[in-house]
Design an enzyme around this catalytic site. Sequence first.
Site, PDB file in Angstrom:
ATOM      1  N   SER A 116      -6.472 -26.251 -46.723  1.00  0.00           N
ATOM      2  CA  SER A 116      -5.087 -26.544 -46.798  1.00  0.00           C
ATOM      3  C   SER A 116      -4.375 -25.612 -47.399  1.00  0.00           C
ATOM      4  O   SER A 116      -2.949 -25.260 -47.046  1.00  0.00           O
ATOM      5  CB  SER A 116      -4.967 -27.878 -47.517  1.00  0.00           C
ATOM      6  OG  SER A 116      -5.553 -27.660 -48.968  1.00  0.00           O
ATOM      7  N   HIS A 117      -4.664 -24.731 -48.397  1.00  0.00           N
ATOM      8  CA  HIS A 117      -3.801 -23.616 -49.327  1.00  0.00           C
ATOM      9  C   HIS A 117      -4.573 -22.443 -49.003  1.00  0.00           C
ATOM     10  O   HIS A 117      -6.048 -22.305 -49.600  1.00  0.00           O
ATOM     11  CB  HIS A 117      -3.742 -24.135 -50.684  1.00  0.00           C
ATOM     12  CG  HIS A 117      -2.758 -25.445 -50.707  1.00  0.00           C
ATOM     13  ND1 HIS A 117      -3.200 -26.389 -50.474  1.00  0.00           N
ATOM     14  CD2 HIS A 117      -1.614 -25.369 -51.537  1.00  0.00           C
ATOM     15  CE1 HIS A 117      -2.247 -27.539 -50.664  1.00  0.00           C
ATOM     16  NE2 HIS A 117      -1.383 -26.859 -51.517  1.00  0.00           N
ATOM     17  N   ASN A 118      -3.928 -21.321 -48.994  1.00  0.00           N
ATOM     18  CA  ASN A 118      -4.704 -19.804 -48.650  1.00  0.00           C
ATOM     19  C   ASN A 118      -3.626 -18.700 -49.142  1.00  0.00           C
ATOM     20  O   ASN A 118      -2.527 -18.782 -48.669  1.00  0.00           O
ATOM     21  CB  ASN A 118      -5.018 -19.765 -47.255  1.00  0.00           C
ATOM     22  CG  ASN A 118      -5.919 -18.608 -47.361  1.00  0.00           C
ATOM     23  OD1 ASN A 118      -6.257 -17.758 -48.094  1.00  0.00           O
ATOM     24  ND2 ASN A 118      -6.382 -18.269 -45.970  1.00  0.00           N
TER      25      ASN A 118
END
Length: 335
Positions: A89-91
Amino acid sequence: MKDEILLKIQKSFPLVAKPFEVLANELNITENEVIQILQDAKTNNIIRQTSAIFDTKKLGYQSSLVAFEIDNDKIDDAVKILNSHPGISHNYERNHSFNIWFTMAVAPDSSLGLEQTIKILSKLTKANDYIILPTLKLFKISVKLDTTNKEEKKEKIKKRDFKELELTPYHYEIIKLLQEDIEFISEPFKFIIDKLNITYDELFCIMNDFIESGVMRRFASILNHRHAGFNANAMVVWEIDENNAIEIGEEAASFSAVSHCYLRPKYKNWKYNLFTMIHGKTNTDTQNTIDSISKSINYKSNMALYSSREFKKTRISYFSNEFSKWEEKNQKGIA
């Protein structure tokens, strides 16, 4: 007025048939004015999404923060591979030899599991090294950017006792719908009650059950940090004594500029075990918060990892068949 509304919908979104009417009454303006302000903020990419925020673990998913060491000339290809996984979801790219940081979740029915999935991704991306940093203790998770500059610098973190809730197929139907980004219209939840043929009372009763059981953290708007003026966002990591971790973590979490605070494991090649995500409008704001925390806690060393590039930030689509599709496609990566 816009800043007041943006703060309100991050903190406590009214769970009623006409939530924008409630906000309008609180601010002594019209419902249409509230909706127009929010729609403008959405159009200008200040509001990223407005939907339910669920607890990954309580939905049966395994998750962890992960850091990869990727050669600079391989980053672009690696990011495409990582972002194709529905559980990432977050990168972000951060200023460290472990330069690619992402949050990873795998579904309850995963045939690979978390560690095997990460191993496959490390091979596909040609990572030189990686560390898996699961949550050992959660002290705080609550992104509420102070758009008004009026909030207190410290806050009291409420400890909550959650009731038991056994999720049913009916619950899963509602969870899937609550994940959708709502429209800024007078009755934004109407599509759910129409689809499920239920009443507003039934919907909000179930949503409150989700909140009281911890399944849903809250229903809220998430802002695009940079578009909202918060350009200095750092993941600050601290090396602390594990014997005093609870006391130290709770103190660090009490700072309002800290949105996330976790205790994570140490490794031979990674000595930091307390993680604080700090949001500031300028590097000076963020550094001031770091300095304030450093005066309040006992620690051996710390390091501020600023995000230089955001590659992905989205909500996980829980109970989607995209998870099984990814695993079927990448099973060969086990060998």
